[in-house]
Design an enzyme around this catalytic site. Structure first.
Site, PDB file in Angstrom:
ATOM      1  N   ASP A   1     -15.003   4.797  20.503  1.00  0.00           N
ATOM      2  CA  ASP A   1     -15.398   4.155  19.215  1.00  0.00           C
ATOM      3  C   ASP A   1     -16.297   2.880  19.310  1.00  0.00           C
ATOM      4  OD1 ASP A   1     -13.267   5.727  19.210  1.00  0.00           O
ATOM      5  OD2 ASP A   1     -12.937   5.680  17.077  1.00  0.00           O
TER       6      ASP A   1
ATOM      7  N   ASP B   1     -13.806  -2.955  15.471  1.00  0.00           N
ATOM      8  CA  ASP B   1     -14.634  -2.403  14.406  1.00  0.00           C
ATOM      9  C   ASP B   1     -15.204  -3.210  13.639  1.00  0.00           C
ATOM     10  OD1 ASP B   1     -14.184   0.629  15.530  1.00  0.00           O
ATOM     11  OD2 ASP B   1     -12.497   0.821  14.380  1.00  0.00           O
TER      12      ASP B   1
END
Length: 375
Positions: free
Chosen positions: A154, A96
């Site tokens: 994600d 991320d």
């Protein structure tokens, strides 16, 4: 600054004015806090290497770009430097880093030309590229020692920092890694009906699929709504950077599935395949991410076809603004209510989440003609 039009078009202009008032108040209330969840109107303060640390400054950068007001630039300025300091000690960075540095360093560089911001953005891209599994052609998610072959949907949103780094540095390897991962998602994570697994577990040595895991969804075969939003938006972004139609087709297929599952008020439940949705929580973060992704898809389609996705995004944003927002509650830290973080473990259920707030602001800016982008 962005040259945007349509600010007088109702109802977006009125809500945009309220957003500015809300963010101004949040800047005073939160100070240097790194917000993640607001349970009762007060945002918490998480550590800077947590995956959501870029969204609050990202909101301020969008407001700076839209308004030119110096206070937003000042509020956002130091965040990429602060987050970078985590590299100097044991940290929890993983797949991320795109979320964290696209919304801080990269947009800062785009808007101001700051050389250190560019360096930090490229450093983050290198970190992400270093997670590439050559045998499997995927980017490893998270840092679980017992799951070296884990990949989650994600990550599709984080690919944008690799595409940016490739353009900025002239090194095609960043984009090659991003495309390889997107292709792996197309083959193994997205289902034919447009739904998505949350977690695909590969054999880290051979690249073969070992299993699927439910993750933040109801089950391994269910359809976690925020994952669906990541998928449709991430595939649209991949098309934006590559021009390869297969990614746009995948974005449309996923978006069509997402829209087919929405309730009457257009705000998604936390998982689309819970056996009985009666009393199940909504996820306004899945709604705001989905709305921004639908607007991205619309940008890449002929006007008549794209209008369908834009109108759906408008319906989502109208419902969020009228039924789920705190725009008329200045004392409340947070914009959207009833977001769901991780229902299976009962973490952050029916709260405000900073990424839900961020994508709400981003989508509203797009509706008003914002022609820049972070992802």
């Amino acid at each position: 600054m962005t040259n945007f039009t349509g600010m007088q078009e109702a109802p977006w202009s009125g809500w945009w004015s309220q957003i500015q008032t809300k963010v101004d108040r949040m800047m005073e209330q939160m100070g240097e806090k790194c917000p993640h969840a607001s349970v009762s109107g007060v945002y918490d303060d998480v550590i800077l290497d947590w995956w959501t640390s870029g969204f609050w400054p990202g909101m301020m950068w969008i407001l700076y770009d839209m308004t030119g007001k110096e206070k937003y630039r000042q509020g956002a300025w130091s965040w990429d430097e602060r987050i970078e300091q985590c590299f100097l000690r044991e940290n929890r960075f993983h797949h991320d880093v795109g979320f964290q540095f696209l919304s801080t360093a990269v947009i800062k560089y785009k808007l101001t030309g700051d050389a250190n911001a560019r360096r930090r953005g490229l450093q983050a891209a290198n970190i992400l590229a270093g997670r590439f599994n050559l045998a499997g052609g995927f980017l490893r998610a998270q840092n679980q020692e017992d799951r070296p072959g884990g990949s989650i949907i994600d990550t599709m949103m984080n690919l944008s920092i690799l595409f940016w780094a490739s353009q900025e540095s002239g090194d095609p390897r960043f984009a090659q890694i991003a495309r390889a991962h997107a292709d792996r998602v197309l083959r193994h994570t997205l289902r034919e009906d447009g739904s998505s697994h949350h977690i695909t577990v590969f054999n880290a040595d051979t690249g073969e699929v070992k299993e699927y895991a439910g993750g933040q969804g109801y089950s391994p075969t269910s359809s976690w709504s925020r994952g669906q939003a990541w998928a449709l938006y991430g595939m649209a972004n991949t098309y934006k950077y590559t021009g390869d139609r297969k990614y746009l087709d995948a974005a449309k297929r996923t978006a069509n599935y997402y829209l087919s599952c929405l309730p009457d008020d257009y705000v998604a439940h936390w998982d689309f395949r819970v056996p009985d949705l009666t009393g199940e929580p909504r996820d306004t973060s899945a709604a705001s991410i989905g709305a921004s992704g639908l607007l991205e898809i619309a940008e890449h389609l002929p006007a008549e076809e794209g209008r369908v996705y834009r109108k759906a995004a408008e319906s989502i944003m109208q419902s969020l603004s009228q039924n789920y927002s705190t725009l008329d509650r200045p004392e409340f830290e947070g914009i959207l209510l009833e977001a769901t973080g991780n229902k299976p473990i009962e973490r952050d259920v029916s709260v405000s989440l900073i990424y839900g707030d961020y994508y709400y602001v981003e989508a509203m800016a797009k509706l008003l003609g914002w022609n820049n982008f972070i992802f």
